[in-house]
Design an enzyme around this catalytic site. Structure first.
Site, short mmCIF file in Angstrom:
data_model
loop_
_atom_site.label_atom_id
_atom_site.label_comp_id
_atom_site.label_asym_id
_atom_site.label_seq_id
_atom_site.Cartn_x
_atom_site.Cartn_y
_atom_site.Cartn_z
CD GLU A 8 -2.89 -0.78 2.50
OE1 GLU A 8 -3.97 -1.39 2.53
OE2 GLU A 8 -2.51 -0.03 3.43
CB CYS A 9 0.58 4.34 0.25
SG CYS A 9 0.73 6.13 0.01
#
Length: 448
Positions: A330-331
């Site tokens: 994520e991210c």
């Protein structure tokens, strides 16, 4: 079940000082010997890091958008089990939620928890006007009980006297008066406060100072009494093992250290409940993945700040590039898996180049999966959150689409995206990750 005594620390707007007061209150109560359960409304990862230091137990998030409002109380009961009192720090202004209403706002969570609200008011540039402000917030929604005020950034004893006198007319008691103190400021950068994990032991010292500040400026006994007036709660605590059958022992490597500080405590608890051994590693310092790792989770954080160090760790980058088990990112994890970040080589598992920009991308996303990957099935809907100042170009086919946007990369062994997801709201994510963490000689097929 009634739930522990609890109160919500809110404010009329961001920047009023609610993090200062909430973190200081948690530290002050813990210093008294109370077992304090700390919470943060919304998807924020940074404030809970300071709450964790103050309380000595994990700071947790309560977010009706990410997990569904029906899970807010169970998650609260789970996170506050065995505690004497809970302190819930709000987000933005008290009534600011997603879109035009107050869904996922501090007020929404206060209603779900039946908790009294303490309003932190920045009195730095006003005196009698604080009464009008507090009166408006106290009467705006009869379902929300604004039961106390903490005045913040007072300039003098006379200033405090004027504000207290004005507030007597509202009937809302003043439970604290914090005078301006520049020594307790916490450093910030492009996404807000610098995470506590990046500035130890300075963060420990800062939390101690906040605790002393609040203990000297607030009526702790009055705040404890107020917390005891919270309404009874019904239902049972959230159980991380729900829907998970313990299986064969698997080692799940979870990225940590200074560059990867964003994560929800419930994710690790869900993995452990399903029989996984969670092994944290630091991509900045560790040259190898944890021994026996059969799955990899790379969450959010600040890889752009540590891009040089991450790139210099060539041995680990090579291991990540060659890793054949399932990978959820994520991210920050997405950026780390890209080919490059700000011109520096990264792991190359995701086609694309990441770079810093001047534009803040922030907000909730109602996303639909447009294809099957490790964690997603085409057509499924996910509620997520974006929070970054970077962009990835040349990433190929997206995994998610939402109104005005698209994002992500993946295949049967990988899901990488800017979207932050809360697995308590989508428990199938942990199950799918672990389904491919079993030792197997076959190529994975998509499991439903």
């Amino acid at each position: 079940m009634t739930g522990v005594p609890r109160l919500v620390v809110a404010a009329p707007a961001s920047g009023s000082g609610k993090t200062t007061v909430a973190t200081g209150l948690i530290a002050a109560l813990a210093a008294r010997g109370l077992r304090v359960a700390p919470f943060k409304v919304g998807p924020d990862y940074i404030d809970p890091g300071y709450h964790t230091l103050a309380a000595g137990r994990p700071g947790r998030n309560l977010d009706p958008w990410l997990t569904g409002e029906d899970r807010v109380t169970p998650l609260f009961l789970h996170g506050s089990a065995g505690c004497d009192i809970a302190v819930v720090e709000g987000v933005m202004g008290l009534f600011d939620g997603r879109g035009e209403g107050d869904f996922a706002s501090t007020a929404h969570v206060a209603r779900l928890l039946g908790a009294p609200v303490v309003l932190v008011v920045d009195a730095g540039k006003q005196s009698r006007s604080v009464a009008a402000l507090v009166h408006g917030f106290a009467t705006f929604d009869s379902r929300v009980r604004v039961a106390g005020v903490v005045l913040n950034r007072l300039g003098s004893a006379r200033h405090e006297e004027l504000c207290r006198a004005a507030l007597e007319e509202t009937g809302v008691p003043v439970l604290g008066a914090v005078h301006r103190d520049d020594d307790v400021m916490t450093p910030s950068r492009h996404l807000g406060l610098v995470p506590a994990a990046e500035r130890l032991p300075a963060a420990v010292s800062a939390v101690d100072r906040l605790g002393a500040l609040v203990a000297g400026a607030c009526d702790l006994d009055g705040l404890v009494r107020l917390a005891a007036t919270a309404s009874p709660l019904t239902g049972r605590p959230w159980d991380p093992s729900d829907g998970h059958e313990p299986g064969q022992r698997r080692v799940v490597a979870v990225a940590g250290g200074a560059a990867f500080t964003f994560g929800y405590a419930e994710h690790v608890e869900m993995l452990a409940a399903a029989g996984a051994e969670v092994a944290v590693f630091d991509p900045v310092r560790d040259e190898s993945l944890p021994e026996g790792a059969s799955a990899l989770v790379v969450g959010g954080g600040f890889p752009e700040v540590y891009a040089a160090e991450l790139s210099a760790n060539e041995r680990l980058r090579g291991e990540v590039a060659a890793f054949r088990g399932p990978v959820a990112a994520e991210c920050a994890g997405l950026l780390y898996l890209c080919e490059e970040l700000d011109g520096r080589p990264m792991c190359g598992r995701v086609p694309g180049v990441g770079r810093m920009t001047d534009r803040l991308t922030l907000g909730y996303r109602d996303a639909v999966a447009v294809r099957d990957t490790l964690l997603t099935r085409q057509g499924e809907r996910f509620r997520g959150h974006e929070f970054h100042r970077t962009t990835v170009t040349g990433g190929g086919r997206p995994v998610f689409r939402w109104r005005g946007g698209a994002d992500g990369a993946g295949d049967a062994r990988l899901t990488a995206s800017y979207l932050h997801l809360h697995w308590a709201g989508a428990p199938q994510l942990a199950r799918r990750l672990l389904a491919y963490a079993e030792p197997s000689s076959r190529s994975p097929s998509i499991a439903r």
